[in-house]
Design a protein around this motif. Structure first.
Motif, PDB file in Angstrom:
ATOM      1  N   GLU A 186      58.347  49.073  41.323  1.00 24.25           N
ATOM      2  CA  GLU A 186      57.525  47.578  41.234  1.00 24.25           C
ATOM      3  C   GLU A 186      57.812  46.863  42.572  1.00 24.25           C
ATOM      4  OE1 GLU A 186      56.803  46.090  37.780  1.00 24.25           O
ATOM      5  OE2 GLU A 186      56.238  44.222  38.864  1.00 24.25           O
ATOM      6  N   CYS A 189      56.557  48.210  45.586  1.00 19.58           N
ATOM      7  CA  CYS A 189      55.014  47.938  45.693  1.00 19.58           C
ATOM      8  C   CYS A 189      54.595  46.440  46.157  1.00 19.58           C
ATOM      9  CB  CYS A 189      54.419  48.422  44.325  1.00 19.58           C
ATOM     10  SG  CYS A 189      54.392  50.034  43.984  1.00 19.58           S
ATOM     11  N   THR A 190      55.289  45.758  45.655  1.00 20.57           N
ATOM     12  CA  THR A 190      55.180  44.338  45.374  1.00 20.57           C
ATOM     13  C   THR A 190      55.414  43.795  47.008  1.00 20.57           C
ATOM     14  OG1 THR A 190      57.064  43.614  44.615  1.00 20.57           O
ATOM     15  CG2 THR A 190      54.999  43.785  43.182  1.00 20.57           C
ATOM     16  N   ARG A 191      56.558  44.445  47.506  1.00 16.57           N
ATOM     17  CA  ARG A 191      57.017  43.989  48.837  1.00 16.57           C
ATOM     18  C   ARG A 191      56.369  44.804  49.978  1.00 16.57           C
ATOM     19  NH1 ARG A 191      63.379  43.836  48.236  1.00 16.57           N
ATOM     20  NH2 ARG A 191      63.254  42.809  50.473  1.00 16.57           N
ATOM     21  N   TRP A 192      56.295  46.013  49.893  1.00 17.01           N
ATOM     22  CA  TRP A 192      55.573  46.830  51.170  1.00 17.01           C
ATOM     23  C   TRP A 192      54.580  47.614  50.804  1.00 17.01           C
ATOM     24  CZ3 TRP A 192      61.245  47.296  49.825  1.00 17.01           C
ATOM     25  CH2 TRP A 192      61.975  46.474  50.590  1.00 17.01           C
ATOM     26  N   GLY A 194      51.338  47.222  50.337  1.00 19.56           N
ATOM     27  CA  GLY A 194      50.340  46.841  51.052  1.00 19.56           C
ATOM     28  C   GLY A 194      50.162  47.641  52.526  1.00 19.56           C
ATOM     29  N   GLY A 195      51.219  48.190  53.023  1.00 21.39           N
ATOM     30  CA  GLY A 195      51.103  48.817  54.089  1.00 21.39           C
ATOM     31  C   GLY A 195      51.078  50.200  54.145  1.00 21.39           C
ATOM     32  N   PHE A 283      47.452  51.862  41.875  1.00 22.57           N
ATOM     33  CA  PHE A 283      48.790  51.711  41.134  1.00 22.57           C
ATOM     34  C   PHE A 283      48.985  50.235  40.946  1.00 22.57           C
ATOM     35  CE2 PHE A 283      53.381  51.890  40.804  1.00 22.57           C
ATOM     36  CZ  PHE A 283      53.540  52.893  39.830  1.00 22.57           C
ATOM     37  N   LEU A 284      49.055  49.703  42.103  1.00 22.55           N
ATOM     38  CA  LEU A 284      49.383  48.014  42.223  1.00 22.55           C
ATOM     39  C   LEU A 284      48.464  47.463  41.142  1.00 22.55           C
ATOM     40  CD1 LEU A 284      49.501  47.280  46.035  1.00 22.55           C
ATOM     41  CD2 LEU A 284      51.227  46.612  44.263  1.00 22.55           C
ATOM     42  N   GLU A 285      47.187  47.805  41.056  1.00 20.87           N
ATOM     43  CA  GLU A 285      46.184  46.963  40.314  1.00 20.87           C
ATOM     44  C   GLU A 285      46.239  47.239  38.640  1.00 20.87           C
ATOM     45  OE1 GLU A 285      42.315  48.287  41.952  1.00 20.87           O
ATOM     46  OE2 GLU A 285      42.680  46.697  43.817  1.00 20.87           O
ATOM     47  N   CYS A 287      48.919  49.345  37.413  1.00 15.32           N
ATOM     48  CA  CYS A 287      50.269  49.738  36.828  1.00 15.32           C
ATOM     49  C   CYS A 287      51.576  48.872  36.513  1.00 15.32           C
ATOM     50  CB  CYS A 287      50.771  51.147  37.376  1.00 15.32           C
ATOM     51  SG  CYS A 287      49.447  52.537  37.244  1.00 15.32           S
ATOM     52  N   GLY A 288      51.178  47.623  36.696  1.00 20.80           N
ATOM     53  CA  GLY A 288      52.145  46.516  36.409  1.00 20.80           C
ATOM     54  C   GLY A 288      52.474  46.726  34.887  1.00 20.80           C
TER      55      GLY A 288
ATOM     56  N   ALA B  84      54.700  43.614  53.298  1.00 17.87           N
ATOM     57  CA  ALA B  84      53.187  43.862  53.312  1.00 17.87           C
ATOM     58  C   ALA B  84      52.925  43.790  51.734  1.00 17.87           C
ATOM     59  CB  ALA B  84      52.707  45.304  53.822  1.00 17.87           C
ATOM     60  N   GLY B  86      51.748  43.169  47.864  1.00 20.05           N
ATOM     61  CA  GLY B  86      50.779  43.565  47.196  1.00 20.05           C
ATOM     62  C   GLY B  86      51.008  42.987  45.748  1.00 20.05           C
ATOM     63  N   ALA B  87      49.917  42.383  44.773  1.00 16.72           N
ATOM     64  CA  ALA B  87      49.958  41.887  43.725  1.00 16.72           C
ATOM     65  C   ALA B  87      50.163  42.864  42.660  1.00 16.72           C
ATOM     66  CB  ALA B  87      49.052  40.886  43.352  1.00 16.72           C
ATOM     67  N   MET B  88      50.854  43.204  41.763  1.00 13.29           N
ATOM     68  CA  MET B  88      51.045  43.985  40.670  1.00 13.29           C
ATOM     69  C   MET B  88      50.986  43.042  39.202  1.00 13.29           C
ATOM     70  SD  MET B  88      53.372  47.329  40.867  1.00 13.29           S
ATOM     71  CE  MET B  88      53.097  48.643  39.781  1.00 13.29           C
ATOM     72  N   PRO B  89      49.715  42.961  38.885  1.00 13.84           N
ATOM     73  CA  PRO B  89      49.841  42.203  37.431  1.00 13.84           C
ATOM     74  C   PRO B  89      50.330  42.838  36.468  1.00 13.84           C
ATOM     75  CG  PRO B  89      47.704  42.531  38.253  1.00 13.84           C
ATOM     76  CD  PRO B  89      48.481  43.133  39.205  1.00 13.84           C
ATOM     77  N   ALA B  90      51.023  42.242  35.485  1.00 18.66           N
ATOM     78  CA  ALA B  90      51.517  43.214  34.269  1.00 18.66           C
ATOM     79  C   ALA B  90      50.103  43.239  33.565  1.00 18.66           C
ATOM     80  CB  ALA B  90      52.250  42.370  33.264  1.00 18.66           C
TER      81      ALA B  90
END
Lengths: 691, 118
Positions: A186, A189-192, A194-195, A283-285, A287-288, B84, B86-90
Motif C-alpha cells: 500500500e 501504491c500511494t507513493r509511486w 500513479g506512475g 487496485f488503488l481504487e 483494494c485499500g 506519483a 495515488g489515493a487508496m481509500p480503505a
C-alpha cells in the motif's frame, strides 16, 4: 486446434454446474454408503457426529479430486480454449507508448545475498527480451534487523552500479512496518503507484523469466477488463530431501490442479500474493484494506490480504485470472518439515480470519468459496483429528456391545448384519479420491515425451510418485497435529507472530526435531498402546497414522538432509523438468550465488557487523544516511533516549544493545553522524570496532 | 537542520568539522540543498569512487571542481523515483452478524412510518 472464444455467462455457468454437480454427487454417494452402515440400529450421537465430520471432509476431498480430474482432461485434450492466454483479443495499438510496469519485491529480514541474486537473474532475463526499459524494479524493504538493513542497502547500491540501474532500480526501507506486507504494498501504491499501469508482485524467493513478465503485461494490455493475472509458481532450487519431494509433488501434480482450478474458476479466480500482475488503478481504487472490528486474532489488520484483494476486485466488477499455462514462474519452498510447519503457523491465522469474511455482505459466491477453501486448508486438520478420535471411540463402543442372536421366544438365530462391504467401499472411495490424481499425473507423462524426460523417464517418475506417496502418508499425521495446535492456539486467542522463515537449506538437529516432534511421538505411543489394548481391530487400521507419529523425529531429521536430497537426485528420483533442464533464469540465479562478485569494495569482505560498519566506515555511513527518509528532528525526550543508547554503546559495546535499539540509533541522521565522528576518535568498549 | 551536537573531545570535533567542510564543498559544487540526506548521498558518491583522485580536486581551483560534478551526480544514490501518489481509500467490508436478520426485520417494520409525511 480448437477455436478460441471468450467465455460467456452461460459458459461460466455450464462449467461450474458440471463441476459442482459431480462434486455433490460423489459426496452424496460416499455419504450414502456410510449412512447405510449406521442406520441399521438408528443413529447414535457419536454416529451423527461422524456423519457430519465425514460430510465436510469428503466434500473437501471431492472438490480437490474433481479439480484434479478437470485439470487432467484439460491437459489431455490440449489447452483450455477459455484460458486467458487463448482468448481472442484486439492487439494493443502499436503506436501507443508501452505501459510502465513496476516489479515489486517486498522483503522482511531475508537473506540479502539471495534476494539480490534473484533480482539480478530476473533483470538479466528481462534484458534479453529487449523490454527492460518498460520495467522498474522496487525493493520494498520492511526489514527490522539493522544488520540485514545495512546489507540490503549495500547490495542494492551494488546492483545499481553493476547494472547501470540508476533511476530504474529503487530501494526503500519503511520506518514502521505497519500492516506488514499489505501495508508495504500500500505504501508503494500511494507513493509511486500513479506512475505505473501495472505492478508485478514477487516474493523474496520468487524468480520469473523475462519472457513471462512481458507475456503478463501483454495479456493485461489485451484484456482491459482484467485486474489481476496470477501465474502458478513452480517450486524449485531446493536440495534437501524434504524440499525435493515437495518440489516434485508440486511440479507433477500442481500443473493438473491449476489447470483444473482455471476450468471452473475462469475470470473469478484468486490471488496468491506473489508472482502475479496487477492493474494499479483498480487496485488503488478498490483494494485499500480496512481493519476488521474486534481484537486479534480475528479482528485487526487483515493478515492474508491476497484473497481479500482478489475478492474486492471482483466485487468491483473486475476479472481475476489464473494463467495456468504461463510457464517461467518459480518460487522456493521451506527446506525442512519444521520450516514448513512454521510457514503454516504464519498463514494459519490469516486464513482463519477469512472465516468472518466468507459471510460478509457484497462478495460473490466464488469469493466466499475461496475464503472457505482458505479456512478449510487449516480447519481440515482438527476435523480429521476429531474424526479419527470419534472413530476410535465408536469402535470401542462397538466392541463393548454384546451380540444377541436370539430375540424373545424365537429359536432361529438372527445373525448380525455385516457391513464390511459398505465400509470397505467407503474406504476405497476415499482412498481413490486421494490417490487417483497421482496416477493421472503419471498418465499425462505418457502423452508428452519432453515432460517424461523432464521427470527422469517413466520408471523413475513412477517410483518417485510411489515414494512421495509413502512420504506424504508418513508426514500427514504430523502436519495434522501441527495444524491442529495452530488452529487451537488461534481459537484460544493466542495471537500467532510472524517469525522469519529460514529459507536456505539446513539440516534439522536432533534437539530441534525432538523439541518439535517429541509430543507427536508421545501421542503416537499413547494412542497406539490404548488402541491396541482396548480396540485391537481398530489398531491395525490406525497403523499408518501411528507410524507417521512414531517416526516423526527420524523422518523430520532424515528428510532435512541435503546429502540424501543430492543422492536421490543422482539416482534420478524426484526429478523435475526444472532440475533436468534448468531454464536460463534459474541458471543465472545459480551463477549469481556461486560467483558473488560485487562491484562495491565494502562487499568484498564480510565484517562481523554491518551495523558497526554503518557507524565506522565513511562510505557505508554516508550511503545509509542518504537513504534515510526525511524526518523531523527528534524531540527532547527522544534525544535523551538516544543519548542513553549512545552511552550504552560507548561503554558496553554493540552486543549490549538489542536489534531494535541498534535500529533506533542508525535511524536518526543526527545520531548517525555523531556516532561516526565519535567512534573515529574514541572506539567503544569492545575493541575491534574500527575497520 | 538539527542543532549541532556538542563534541567535548577535540579529535571528534575536528572530524565533524572536516566532514562539514567536505559537505560545504559538495553542496557548492553540486548546488545541493543542505539536507543531511542529500549531502550524505554526495559524500557516498565521492567516497564510493566517483572521482578517483578526489582529495586533489577538493583543493583545486573552483573550475576544476566543476568538472567532477557530472561524475558525482551520476553516481549519487537515487533510491526512489519522483513521487506519483495515488489515493487508496480503505474499503468497506460489512461483516455478517447473527443480529442482521433481526435488524433487517426491524428496518422493514419501521420503514412505513418513515415514509409517512409529517
Amino acid at each position: 486446434m480448437t477455436a478460441s472464444v471468450r467465455p460467456s455467462t452461460k459458459g461460466y455457468a455450464l462449467r461450474r454446474s458440471v463441476f459442482f454437480l459431480l462434486m455433490s454427487l460423489t459426496t452424496l454417494i460416499a455419504l450414502g454408503l456410510l449412512v447405510s452402515v449406521f442406520q441399521s440400529n438408528g443413529f447414535s450421537p457419536m454416529e451423527l457426529l461422524l456423519l457430519l465430520l465425514y460430510t465436510i471432509l469428503i466434500g473437501w476431498i471431492c472438490m480437490s479430486f474433481w479439480t484434479a480430474l478437470m485439470g487432467f482432461f484439460t491437459i489431455l485434450f490440449g489447452r483450455d480454449r477459455w484460458a486467458i492466454s487463448r482468448q481472442p483479443v484486439a492487439p494493443p495499438d502499436p503506436a501507443a507508448p508501452p505501459p510502465r510496469t513496476a516489479i515489486l519485491m517486498p522483503i522482511y529480514n531475508e537473506d540479502s545475498e539471495r534476494v539480490f541474486a534473484g533480482l539480478r537473474a530476473i533483470h538479466r532475463s528481462l534484458a534479453e527480451t529487449g523490454r527492460l526499459a518498460d520495467f522498474d524494479f522496487f525493493i520494498l524493504s520492511d526489514t527490522r534487523d539493522p544488520e540485514v538493513w545495512v546489507e540490503e542497502e549495500l547490495r542494492w547500491q551494488d546492483m545499481v552500479r553493476a547494472l547501470d540501474g540508476k533511476g530504474r532500480i529503487f530501494y526503500r526501507n519503511r520506518p514502521e512496518n505497519t500492516d506488514r506486507k499489505s501495508g508495504n504494498l500500500e505504501d508503494f501504491c500511494t507513493r509511486w503507484g500513479g506512475g505505473y499501469r501495472y505492478m508485478i508482485v514477487l516474493d523474496a524467493d520468487s524468480i520469473m523469466k523475462g519472457s513471462t513478465l512481458t507475456d503478463m503485461v501483454r495479456l493485461m494490455e489485451c484484456h482491459p477488463q482484467v485486474a489481476l493475472i496470477q501465474t502458478p509458481p513452480v517450486p524449485v532450487n531446493r536440495e534437501s530431501l524434504f524440499a525435493r519431494i515437495l518440489q516434485f509433488a508440486g511440479s507433477i501434480y500442481g500443473r493438473m490442479f491449476t489447470a483444473g482450478l482455471n476450468y471452473w474458476q475462469l475470470g473469478e479466480s484468486n490471488y496468491w500474493g506473489h508472482n502475479a500482475i496487477i492493474r494499479v488503478r483498480p487496485f488503488l481504487e478498490h483494494c485499500g484494506l480496512p481493519k476488521l472490528p474486534g481484537r486479534e486474532p480475528f479482528g485487526g489488520a487483515i493478515l492474508s490480504h491476497d484473497f481479500v484483494e482478489a475478492a474486492l476486485l471482483r466485487r468491483a466488477g473486475w476479472e481475476v485470472w489464473l494463467a495456468y499455462d504461463l510457464e517461467g514462474s518459480y518460487e522456493e519452498i521451506p527446506p525442512t518439515l519444521i520450516d514448513y510447519a512454521k510457514r503454516d503457523r504464519r498463514w494459519c491465522q490469516g486464513n482463519l480470519q477469512h472465516l468472518r469474511l466468507a459471510l460478509a455482505h457484497g462478495f460473490d459466491a466464488l469469493s466466499r468459496l475461496h475464503f472457505s477453501m482458505g479456512v478449510m486448508s487449516y480447519l481440515a486438520s482438527p476435523l480429521w483429528l476429531l474424526f479419527l478420535l470419534a472413530t476410535g471411540v465408536e469402535a470401542f463402543i462397538q466392541t463393548r456391545q454384546e451380540t444377541i442372536y436370539f430375540f424373545g421366544e424365537n429359536w432361529i438365530p438372527v445373525w448380525p448384519v455385516s457391513f464390511a462391504v459398505e465400509m470397505t467401499t467407503v474406504l476405497l472411495v476415499t482412498l481413490t479420491m486421494l490417490f487417483l490424481p497421482k496416477l493421472l499425473a503419471l498418465l499425462l507423462l505418457l502423452k508428452d515425451s519432453r515432460l517424461r524426460h523432464g521427470y527422469g523417464g517413466m520408471f523413475a517418475a513412477t517410483l518417485s510418485v510411489v515414494l512421495e506417496t509413502v512420504f506424504s502418508v508418513l508426514t500427514a499425521p504430523v502436519l495434522m497435529l501441527f495444524q491442529t495446535k495452530f488452529v487451537l492456539a488461534i481459537l484460544l486467542r493466542r495471537a500467532v507472530g510472524w517469525p522469519t522463515q529460514q529459507r536456505g537449506d539446513h539440516m534439522t538437529s536432533f534437539k530441534e526435531a525432538a523439541l518439535a516432534h517429541g509430543g507427536h511421538t508421545l501421542t503416537g505411543v499413547v494412542v497406539g498402546v490404548l488402541s491396541y489394548q482396548y480396540v485391537p481391530a481398530f489398531f491395525w487400521w490406525f497403523t499408518p497414522v501411528l507410524l507417521g507419529l512414531l517416526l516423526s523425529i527420524p523422518v523430520s531429521m532424515l528428510s532435512s538432509s541435503i546429502a540424501l536430497g543430492r543422492k536421490s537426485r543422482e539416482l534420478g528420483l524426484f526429478l523435475t523438468p526444472e532440475e533436468t533442464d534448468p531454464p536460463s533464469v534459474l541458471c543465472y540465479l545459480d551463477e549469481n550465488l556461486r560467483e558473488d562478485d560485487p562491484v562495491l569494495p565494502v562487499l568484498w569482505d564480510r565484517p562481523a557487523s554491518r551495523f558497526v560498519q554503518a557507524l565506522t566506515d565513511p562510505y557505508v555511513n554516508a550511503l545509509h544516511l542518504s537513504l534515510l527518509p526525511e524526518s523531523e528532528p527528534p524531540g527532547r525526550r527522544r534525544r535523551h533516549y538516544l543519548e542513553g543508547l549512545i552511552h550504552q554503546l560507548e561503554e558496553e559495546g554493540p552486543d549490549s544493545l538489542s536489534a531494535a535499539q541498534k535500529r533506533e540509533l542508525i535511524s536518526d541522521s543526527e545520531t548517525l553522524l555523531r556516532l561516526h565522528a565519535l567512534f573515529w576518535s574514541r572506539p567503544p568498549a569492545n575493541a575491534g570496532m574500527l575497520p | 537542520m538539527p542543532d549541532r551536537p556538542e563534541f567535548p573531545d577535540p579529535l571528534t570535533g575536528a572530524l565533524a568539522a572536516a566532514r562539514e567542510l567536505l559537505d560545504d564543498w559538495l553542496a557548492r559544487t553540486l548546488d545541493l540543498p543542505r539536507r543531511p540526506e542529500a549531502l550524505a548521498a554526495a559524500r557516498a558518491a565521492l567516497l564510493g569512487g566517483a572521482v578517483p583522485d578526489w582529495p586533489a580536486v577538493l583543493f583545486a581551483p573552483p573550475d576544476a571542481a566543476r568538472d567532477v560534478s557530472d561524475a558525482l551526480r551520476a553516481m549519487m544514490a537515487d533510491p526512489t523515483p519522483v513521487s506519483a501518489p495515488g489515493a487508496m481509500p480503505a474499503q468497506r467490508i460489512e461483516l455478517f452478524s447473527l443480529l442482521d436478520p433481526l435488524r433487517h426485520w426491524r428496518r422493514g417494520v419501521s420503514s412505513p412510518s418513515e415514509k409517512t409525511p409529517s
